[in-house]
Design a protein around this motif. Structure first.
Motif, PDB file in Angstrom:
ATOM      1  N   TYR A  35      -7.697 -47.642  17.093  1.00 43.41           N
ATOM      2  CA  TYR A  35      -8.054 -47.980  18.460  1.00 43.41           C
ATOM      3  C   TYR A  35      -7.160 -47.314  19.492  1.00 43.41           C
ATOM      4  O   TYR A  35      -6.007 -46.983  19.237  1.00 43.41           O
ATOM      5  CB  TYR A  35      -7.970 -49.500  18.666  1.00 43.41           C
ATOM      6  N   GLY A  36      -7.699 -47.183  20.718  1.00 44.64           N
ATOM      7  CA  GLY A  36      -6.942 -46.890  21.906  1.00 44.64           C
ATOM      8  C   GLY A  36      -5.972 -45.749  21.811  1.00 44.64           C
ATOM      9  O   GLY A  36      -6.329 -44.628  21.453  1.00 44.64           O
ATOM     10  N   ASP A  37      -4.698 -46.045  22.144  1.00 46.27           N
ATOM     11  CA  ASP A  37      -3.683 -45.014  22.200  1.00 46.27           C
ATOM     12  C   ASP A  37      -3.488 -44.343  20.850  1.00 46.27           C
ATOM     13  O   ASP A  37      -3.209 -43.147  20.773  1.00 46.27           O
ATOM     14  CB  ASP A  37      -2.356 -45.593  22.683  1.00 46.27           C
ATOM     15  N   GLN A  38      -3.604 -45.110  19.777  1.00 46.29           N
ATOM     16  CA  GLN A  38      -3.448 -44.518  18.439  1.00 46.29           C
ATOM     17  C   GLN A  38      -4.507 -43.455  18.188  1.00 46.29           C
ATOM     18  O   GLN A  38      -4.230 -42.394  17.629  1.00 46.29           O
ATOM     19  CB  GLN A  38      -3.539 -45.605  17.365  1.00 46.29           C
ATOM     20  N   ARG A  78      -6.131 -41.720  20.461  1.00 44.76           N
ATOM     21  CA  ARG A  78      -5.846 -40.568  21.308  1.00 44.76           C
ATOM     22  C   ARG A  78      -4.730 -39.709  20.699  1.00 44.76           C
ATOM     23  O   ARG A  78      -4.798 -38.480  20.710  1.00 44.76           O
ATOM     24  CB  ARG A  78      -5.422 -41.028  22.707  1.00 44.76           C
ATOM     25  N   GLU A  79      -3.694 -40.366  20.198  1.00 42.75           N
ATOM     26  CA  GLU A  79      -2.580 -39.637  19.599  1.00 42.75           C
ATOM     27  C   GLU A  79      -3.029 -38.886  18.350  1.00 42.75           C
ATOM     28  O   GLU A  79      -2.618 -37.746  18.111  1.00 42.75           O
ATOM     29  CB  GLU A  79      -1.443 -40.600  19.279  1.00 42.75           C
ATOM     30  N   GLU A 127     -12.604 -40.666  19.555  1.00 37.61           N
ATOM     31  CA  GLU A 127     -12.668 -41.726  18.544  1.00 37.61           C
ATOM     32  C   GLU A 127     -14.115 -41.934  18.127  1.00 37.61           C
ATOM     33  O   GLU A 127     -15.040 -41.401  18.732  1.00 37.61           O
ATOM     34  CB  GLU A 127     -12.087 -43.022  19.112  1.00 37.61           C
ATOM     35  N   SER A 142     -11.892 -46.933  32.867  1.00 42.24           N
ATOM     36  CA  SER A 142     -11.728 -47.678  31.622  1.00 42.24           C
ATOM     37  C   SER A 142     -12.274 -49.086  31.819  1.00 42.24           C
ATOM     38  O   SER A 142     -12.213 -49.644  32.929  1.00 42.24           O
ATOM     39  CB  SER A 142     -10.253 -47.741  31.221  1.00 42.24           C
ATOM     40  N   LYS A 158     -10.317 -52.406  25.016  1.00 36.83           N
ATOM     41  CA  LYS A 158     -10.484 -51.501  26.148  1.00 36.83           C
ATOM     42  C   LYS A 158     -11.324 -50.316  25.702  1.00 36.83           C
ATOM     43  O   LYS A 158     -11.073 -49.725  24.649  1.00 36.83           O
ATOM     44  CB  LYS A 158      -9.127 -51.013  26.666  1.00 36.83           C
ATOM     45  N   ASP A 218     -12.521 -46.542  26.674  1.00 33.60           N
ATOM     46  CA  ASP A 218     -12.076 -45.414  27.486  1.00 33.60           C
ATOM     47  C   ASP A 218     -13.093 -44.287  27.495  1.00 33.60           C
ATOM     48  O   ASP A 218     -13.709 -43.977  26.465  1.00 33.60           O
ATOM     49  CB  ASP A 218     -10.754 -44.850  26.947  1.00 33.60           C
TER      50      ASP A 218
END
Length: 425
Positions: free
Chosen positions: A29-32, A34-35, A297, A340, A388, A390
């Motif tokens: 999810y999320g920031d993970q 994206r990274e 994602e 978002s 969230k 995005d």
């Protein structure tokens, strides 16, 4: 989600220590996410940089008795970036004049970043493929696609899956309008498509000797057919799109593709209208260029991810009115300009653009702090989680490394995906 796909996503996330438990491995999810996406892109950029082509001698470039000043002779004996062009002709002006003044960067083997080395875009491929004659430029991103298709009588009488000139033009127009700046100052991506239309474009052809319903996806049968119909000189330059009636033994899926690769299937059975085919081609090519169904994602059906990669918009067209509804006339990938959305605290007055408002739960009032799952049907990836959502700038994050798939360099970061069925009109 297939075990293969889950493990591949887990491997990408683990490059950054991105998953903490088996429970979180199924969905990043999320920031993970994206990274993980950023880590993959960086690795792919390195793969492109580490794939030099052969060099072309100065004698070849200056064979017409071109006089080279003594002071520049040393530059004509060197090729710092290994792209096949002597440094003395790579004038770094962003303007192509001739093979002796290419305007390309002598320190970057692929000045325009499209996966094709400058030397081959100027002089032709080592395999004998005449790239300049096909319309490529070393200073503008080019995307080459071959389509091979089936004719059949399944389901709805005699019909062909061959893309029409109108379909090809629609795909080309979408990519040409991309907000992507090229080294020559132009914008957009030049799509060169071969559907057997004649002239230099005779590679695309009708597939004979095989059933129009493929037994699997990108399996041994697919590659046997590709080997019979795709010129090996095009490997490393053209993406390949096979267009059967259906695949996987009769699936209603509209297509299947590698995520970062060069092979895809577009299968619209009897729903092969101009709009459906053009958008599905764009969708599957988007996968080949590294995009997921949620951009960075697999989280699908996000109302604020305004892209043909999103099932919400794949066949309906993207949202041009900021109302989270598709506009049938609009084809595009996301430009990353939507807000978002926190499903635990939705702000209905802001909608997806800040204005107009969207009454998500249709209760006639506009609420601040509404809790609601906006993509409940996407249980396979993120539909059961309140999280969230995005948007993503698709155009700014394409990777052209997929043309190197035939070299086996992409397997550590490559996955495959099947796509939604076309709606019945």
């Amino acid at each position: 989600m297939s075990r293969k796909f889950r493990f591949q996503r887990l491997a990408i996330a683990c490059m950054l220590g991105g998953v903490a438990s088996a429970a979180s491995a199924d969905v990043v999810y999320g920031d993970q996410a994206r990274e993980a996406f950023a880590a993959r892109q960086a690795l792919l950029a390195g793969i492109l940089d580490a794939s030099p082509k052969g060099k072309v001698s100065a004698d070849t470039l200056f064979q017409n008795s071109f006089e080279v000043a003594a002071s520049s002779q040393q530059n004509c004996d060197s090729d710092r970036d290994g792209d096949g062009l002597p440094d003395c002709v790579e004038t770094n002006t962003g303007r192509f004049v001739s093979v002796s003044d290419t305007g390309t960067d002598p320190d970057h083997a692929d000045t325009d970043g499209d996966g094709l080395r400058d030397g081959e875009e100027v002089l032709g491929a080592e395999t004998g493929l005449d790239l300049p004659a096909l319309g490529v430029s070393p200073l503008r991103r080019d995307l080459l696609i071959e389509y091979d298709w089936f004719d059949s009588s399944y389901d709805c009488g005699p019909h062909s899956q061959r893309p029409t000139a109108a379909i090809a033009a629609r795909v080309a127009a979408m990519f040409a309008s991309a907000p992507v700046l090229n080294p020559d100052g132009s914008s957009g991506i030049n799509v060169i498509q071969d559907y057997g239309q004649g002239g230099l474009f005779v590679g695309g052809n009708r597939i004979e000797g095989h059933d129009a319903i493929l037994p699997g996806s990108l399996d041994a049968t697919f590659h046997q057919i590709k080997n019979e119909n795709f010129d090996p000189a095009r490997l490393g330059y053209f993406r390949y799109v096979m267009m059967p009636h259906r695949y996987n033994g009769g699936s209603s899926s509209s297509g299947y593709a590698e995520i970062v690769g060069d092979d895809a299937i577009v299968s619209l059975y009897c729903q092969n209208s101009e709009s459906n085919v053009a958008r599905t081609i764009a969708h599957e090519v988007g996968h080949l260029l590294g995009l997921h169904h949620g951009g960075f994602e697999e989280c699908n059906n996000k109302p604020n991810y305004n892209s043909l990669m999103n099932y919400r918009y794949q066949f309906q067209g993207v949202d041009t009115q900021c109302d989270a509804q598709g506009d049938f006339a609009a084809d595009d990938f996301s430009r990353g300009d939507r807000l978002s959305l926190d499903e635990n605290a939705l702000r209905e007055p802001q909608g997806v653009c800040g204005n107009p408002a969207i009454d998500w739960n249709r209760d006639g009032t506009l609420q601040e702090g509404l809790a609601m799952d906006l993509n409940p049907n996407d249980a396979a990836t993120c539909g059961t989680a309140m999280r969230k959502l995005d948007d993503f700038d698709d155009w700014a994050n394409l990777t052209f490394a997929g043309v190197l798939d035939f070299k086996g360099q992409l397997k550590s970061v490559q996955s495959e995906t099947g796509c939604a069925g076309a709606p019945v009109h």
